[in-house]
Enzyme design. Sequence first.
Site, short mmCIF file in Angstrom:
data_model
loop_
_atom_site.label_atom_id
_atom_site.label_comp_id
_atom_site.label_asym_id
_atom_site.label_seq_id
_atom_site.Cartn_x
_atom_site.Cartn_y
_atom_site.Cartn_z
N LYS A 1 -50.06 -17.28 -48.29
CA LYS A 1 -51.34 -18.14 -48.33
C LYS A 1 -50.95 -19.42 -48.84
CE LYS A 1 -55.83 -19.10 -48.74
NZ LYS A 1 -56.42 -19.60 -47.69
N LEU B 1 -59.32 -22.66 -49.51
CA LEU B 1 -58.02 -22.60 -50.31
C LEU B 1 -57.75 -21.79 -51.62
CD1 LEU B 1 -56.32 -26.03 -49.33
CD2 LEU B 1 -56.09 -23.95 -48.13
N ASN C 1 -46.63 -21.95 -47.39
CA ASN C 1 -47.88 -22.62 -46.79
C ASN C 1 -48.23 -23.59 -48.06
OD1 ASN C 1 -50.81 -23.31 -46.24
ND2 ASN C 1 -49.84 -22.93 -44.25
N CYS D 1 -56.24 -27.88 -43.10
CA CYS D 1 -57.36 -26.98 -43.56
C CYS D 1 -58.66 -27.48 -43.19
CB CYS D 1 -57.36 -26.72 -45.00
SG CYS D 1 -58.67 -25.56 -45.53
N LYS E 1 -48.26 -28.30 -40.30
CA LYS E 1 -49.00 -27.40 -39.48
C LYS E 1 -50.33 -28.40 -39.23
CE LYS E 1 -51.78 -23.32 -39.56
NZ LYS E 1 -51.80 -21.95 -40.26
N GLY F 1 -52.85 -19.31 -33.04
CA GLY F 1 -54.16 -19.47 -32.34
C GLY F 1 -54.84 -18.57 -31.35
C1 LIG Z 1 -59.23 -15.89 -43.72
C2 LIG Z 1 -58.35 -17.26 -43.34
C3 LIG Z 1 -57.63 -17.94 -44.33
C4 LIG Z 1 -56.90 -19.06 -43.82
N1 LIG Z 1 -56.02 -19.53 -44.71
C5 LIG Z 1 -55.20 -20.55 -44.45
C6 LIG Z 1 -54.26 -21.28 -45.27
O1 LIG Z 1 -54.37 -21.02 -46.39
N2 LIG Z 1 -53.43 -22.06 -44.77
C7 LIG Z 1 -53.24 -22.41 -43.57
O2 LIG Z 1 -52.39 -23.35 -43.07
N3 LIG Z 1 -53.99 -21.84 -42.55
C8 LIG Z 1 -55.01 -20.88 -43.07
N4 LIG Z 1 -55.63 -20.20 -41.98
C9 LIG Z 1 -55.41 -20.57 -40.58
C10 LIG Z 1 -54.63 -19.60 -39.80
O3 LIG Z 1 -53.47 -19.59 -40.39
C11 LIG Z 1 -54.32 -19.95 -38.43
O4 LIG Z 1 -53.81 -21.30 -38.24
C12 LIG Z 1 -55.76 -20.02 -37.64
O5 LIG Z 1 -56.69 -18.76 -38.22
C13 LIG Z 1 -55.47 -19.90 -36.20
O6 LIG Z 1 -54.85 -18.55 -35.79
P1 LIG Z 1 -55.62 -17.38 -35.49
O7 LIG Z 1 -56.50 -17.59 -34.40
O8 LIG Z 1 -54.64 -16.33 -35.00
O9 LIG Z 1 -56.57 -16.65 -36.55
C14 LIG Z 1 -56.66 -19.42 -42.44
C15 LIG Z 1 -57.36 -18.55 -41.28
C16 LIG Z 1 -58.41 -17.71 -41.88
C17 LIG Z 1 -58.89 -16.94 -40.75
#
Ligand SMILES: Cc1cc2nc3c(=O)[nH]c(=O)nc-3n(C[C@H](O)[C@H](O)[C@H](O)COP(=O)(O)O)c2cc1C
Length: 308
Positions: A49, A77, A103, A134, A169, A248
């Site tokens: 996280k 965050l 991250n 974010c 990212k 994604g």
């Molecule tokens: C509950 C949740 C928390 C997330 N927290 C972060 C984070 O702390 N840092 C980050 O770079 N991306 C965060 N993301 C984004 C994911 O890492 C990812 O880039 C995004 O969800 C797209 O991938 P997915 O479609 O497989 O979920 C978060 C996504 C979700 C659903």
Amino acid sequence: MNNDTVDLSVTLGKIRLKNPVMPASGTFGYGSEFADFVNLEDLGAIIVKCITLKPRLGSFQNRLAEIPCGSLCSIGLQNVGVDRFIKEKLPYLRQFRTPVIVNVGGESIEEFAKVTEILNKVEGIVGIEINISCPNVKRGGMHFGVDPDATFGVVKSVRNATDLTVIAKLTPNVSDITVFAKACEEAGADAISLINGLVGMAIDINTRKSKLGENLTGGVTGPCLKPIALRMVWQVAQNVNIPVIGVGGITGAGDALEFLIAGATAIEIGTYNLIDPRVTIKTIEGIRKYLMEKRINSLSDIIGSFER
Ligand SMILES: Cc1cc2nc3c(=O)[nH]c(=O)nc-3n(C[C@H](O)[C@H](O)[C@H](O)COP(=O)(O)O)c2cc1C
């Protein structure tokens, strides 16, 4: 051909991954939360996280709204902050041979650099993933990622603060993703991961308010994101000389292979961990099975093999 003859290993900067599959930040906690479901040793790497300088409580209400084919989230965050991460979370992760990538988030360029400097001094971390993407914080986050100069500035400051592998990212909330990818490469990133959530909203028709409460908007994630992420990964892979990590909407090996064929060197799985906590392992097994069936010895023969 047997399991051992298939080489799934890939390289991201200085990190050698035994396979290309990682959990995406924020959907896998600090690793221990998934240990009942996944042998953490089996993952290519663990991305934890987002960590900021001070602990953050995150959003107070309505952090997640389900939408067809995905989720809309506004976590804000939430995290324990860098000092507690090092004291309380990192010792657990150190017992595994799996590479740990942190991250990192921040509200200023200085905060990104400071957190990186602190992490750089401790053992057990091999990479920094810079979260300039974010979609649900008022300051920092995506605001850096939608301005190429600010993107360059953050990546450069993190680069100067560490010799660890630096992954930038990216946010999809821009018109030409390749401009941002090139800015990251120029600033010294070792790899680029994309994408984070697209900014979206959902309305409760009874209250006529946002389903995310006072947050109003949030990040769209999950399977509905995949075609957009895949297109962006394909575009970026043709425009930079550093490895690209596809994120994604990945739900299994088929999706992951699409990203690899489009040019991704590795992939991250996010939202789907919340639906099937073993999706990362199933994806590794599925990729291996695909290669064996096609009688391909090495994953590198698949990466970027897209044909027009
Ligand atoms: C509950 C949740 C928390 C997330 N927290 C972060 C984070 O702390 N840092 C980050 O770079 N991306 C965060 N993301 C984004 C994911 O890492 C990812 O880039 C995004 O969800 C797209 O991938 P997915 O479609 O497989 O979920 C978060 C996504 C979700 C659903």
